[in-house]
Design an enzyme around this catalytic site. Structure first.
Site, PDB file in Angstrom:
ATOM      1  N   ARG A  68     133.477 -93.524 -52.091  1.00  0.00           N
ATOM      2  CA  ARG A  68     133.166 -94.088 -53.407  1.00  0.00           C
ATOM      3  C   ARG A  68     132.074 -93.295 -54.107  1.00  0.00           C
ATOM      4  NH1 ARG A  68     131.690-100.398 -54.666  1.00  0.00           N
ATOM      5  NH2 ARG A  68     129.697-100.025 -53.650  1.00  0.00           N
ATOM      6  N   ASN A 110     131.158-105.094 -69.916  1.00  0.00           N
ATOM      7  CA  ASN A 110     132.467-105.391 -69.328  1.00  0.00           C
ATOM      8  C   ASN A 110     133.069-106.601 -70.030  1.00  0.00           C
ATOM      9  OD1 ASN A 110     134.599-105.403 -67.288  1.00  0.00           O
ATOM     10  ND2 ASN A 110     133.566-107.194 -66.410  1.00  0.00           N
ATOM     11  N   HIS A 112     135.532-109.760 -69.316  1.00  0.00           N
ATOM     12  CA  HIS A 112     136.120-110.518 -68.199  1.00  0.00           C
ATOM     13  C   HIS A 112     136.905-111.693 -68.771  1.00  0.00           C
ATOM     14  CE1 HIS A 112     136.601-111.981 -64.147  1.00  0.00           C
ATOM     15  NE2 HIS A 112     136.335-113.186 -64.618  1.00  0.00           N
ATOM     16  N   ASP A 153     130.277-109.190 -62.225  1.00  0.00           N
ATOM     17  CA  ASP A 153     130.343-110.173 -63.315  1.00  0.00           C
ATOM     18  C   ASP A 153     129.044-110.975 -63.450  1.00  0.00           C
ATOM     19  OD1 ASP A 153     132.999-109.453 -63.954  1.00  0.00           O
ATOM     20  OD2 ASP A 153     133.770-110.763 -62.394  1.00  0.00           O
TER      21      ASP A 153
HETATM   22  C1  GAR Z   1     142.036-107.829 -69.336  1.00  0.00           C
HETATM   23  O1  GAR Z   1     142.457-109.162 -69.372  1.00  0.00           O
HETATM   24  C2  GAR Z   1     140.613-107.728 -68.833  1.00  0.00           C
HETATM   25  O2  GAR Z   1     139.793-108.778 -69.280  1.00  0.00           O
HETATM   26  C3  GAR Z   1     140.844-107.834 -67.357  1.00  0.00           C
HETATM   27  O3  GAR Z   1     141.991-107.064 -67.108  1.00  0.00           O
HETATM   28  C4  GAR Z   1     142.807-107.039 -68.284  1.00  0.00           C
HETATM   29  C5  GAR Z   1     143.033-105.597 -68.677  1.00  0.00           C
HETATM   30  O4  GAR Z   1     143.918-105.481 -69.760  1.00  0.00           O
HETATM   31  N1  GAR Z   1     139.681-107.357 -66.651  1.00  0.00           N
HETATM   32  C6  GAR Z   1     139.272-107.875 -65.501  1.00  0.00           C
HETATM   33  O5  GAR Z   1     139.852-108.751 -64.915  1.00  0.00           O
HETATM   34  C7  GAR Z   1     137.983-107.258 -64.950  1.00  0.00           C
HETATM   35  N2  GAR Z   1     137.417-108.099 -63.931  1.00  0.00           N
HETATM   36  P1  GAR Z   1     144.002-104.197 -70.683  1.00  0.00           P
HETATM   37  O6  GAR Z   1     144.118-102.959 -69.780  1.00  0.00           O
HETATM   38  O7  GAR Z   1     145.278-104.403 -71.460  1.00  0.00           O
HETATM   39  O8  GAR Z   1     142.792-104.132 -71.566  1.00  0.00           O
END
Ligand code: GAR
Length: 201
Positions: A68, A110, A112, A153
């Site tokens: 990582r 971010n 969420h 988060d």
């Molecule tokens: C979105 O709903 C975002 O909030 C979520 O993944 C999706 C990505 O969609 N993110 C998470 O869950 C992060 N913990 P996108 O690629 O179409 O923007």
């Protein structure tokens, strides 16, 4: 004064990236500019969205690095080469280590797909978040934009927006409603708020 240079980290479809692109196109991003999109997935549709908008892209895959740390170093180098001042995680599915997040205090945000502190933290991403919300039986969910620190988060909340759950919702239907009604609105707004703060700092 020059605008805050924004780097967007993505992994998938990139609809949140698209919301940022559209917001910029419509003149909403007054204090920031989308300068770079970094994907940890070479097949992410988000890359195409960036290219269509004329934004520089980079692909950095975990499997090309021993650990990582090596992966994160490569991401940091790319961000630095492009003078990125604000990092936006828009559907980025890798949890960043403390050594990464501590380099950028209140410079990473971010989105969420729930009302933090519900349905968040390790293991809660994408559709899993909506499955958990429906499984629990909550009547209201939503989205949160927050600063990123060493707690998944767990950083300071910038904006939140609530979304009602409806009878017959599936995780997919709910995901779409949360995106349309909340994520695609509050992520661009937060990008502008934080870009302005950085420009004046
Ligand atoms: C979105 O709903 C975002 O909030 C979520 O993944 C999706 C990505 O969609 N993110 C998470 O869950 C992060 N913990 P996108 O690629 O179409 O923007």
């Amino acid at each position: 004064m020059t605008k805050t240079k924004i780097g967007v980290l993505v992994s998938g479809g990139g609809t949140n990236l698209q919301a940022l692109i559209d917001f910029q196109k419509n003149g909403g991003l007054v204090h920031g500019e989308l300068s770079l999109v970094v994907s940890d997935n070479p097949n992410a549709y988000a890359l195409e969205r960036a290219e269509n908008a004329g934004i520089k892209t980079a692909v950095i895959c975990k499997k090309d690095y021993e650990n990582r740390n090596g992966f994160e170093e490569a991401v940091i180098n790319t961000l630095e080469e492009n003078d990125i001042e604000l990092i936006i995680l828009a559907g980025f599915m890798t949890i960043l280590s403390e050594s990464f997040t501590s380099r950028y205090p209140e410079r990473i945000i971010n989105v969420h797909p729930s009302l933090i502190p519900s349905f968040c933290g390790k293991g809660f991403y994408g559709l899993k978040v909506h499955e958990a919300a429906l499984g629990y039986g909550v009547k209201v969910t939503g989205a949160t934009v927050h600063f990123v620190n060493e707690i998944p988060d767990g950083g300071r909340i910038i904006l939140q927006k609530a979304v009602e759950i409806q009878d017959g919702d599936t995780p997919e239907i709910l995901q779409k409603r949360v995106m349309e009604q909340a994520e695609w609105k509050i992520l661009p707004q937060a990008a502008e708020i934080v870009s302005e703060c950085i420009m004046h700092s």
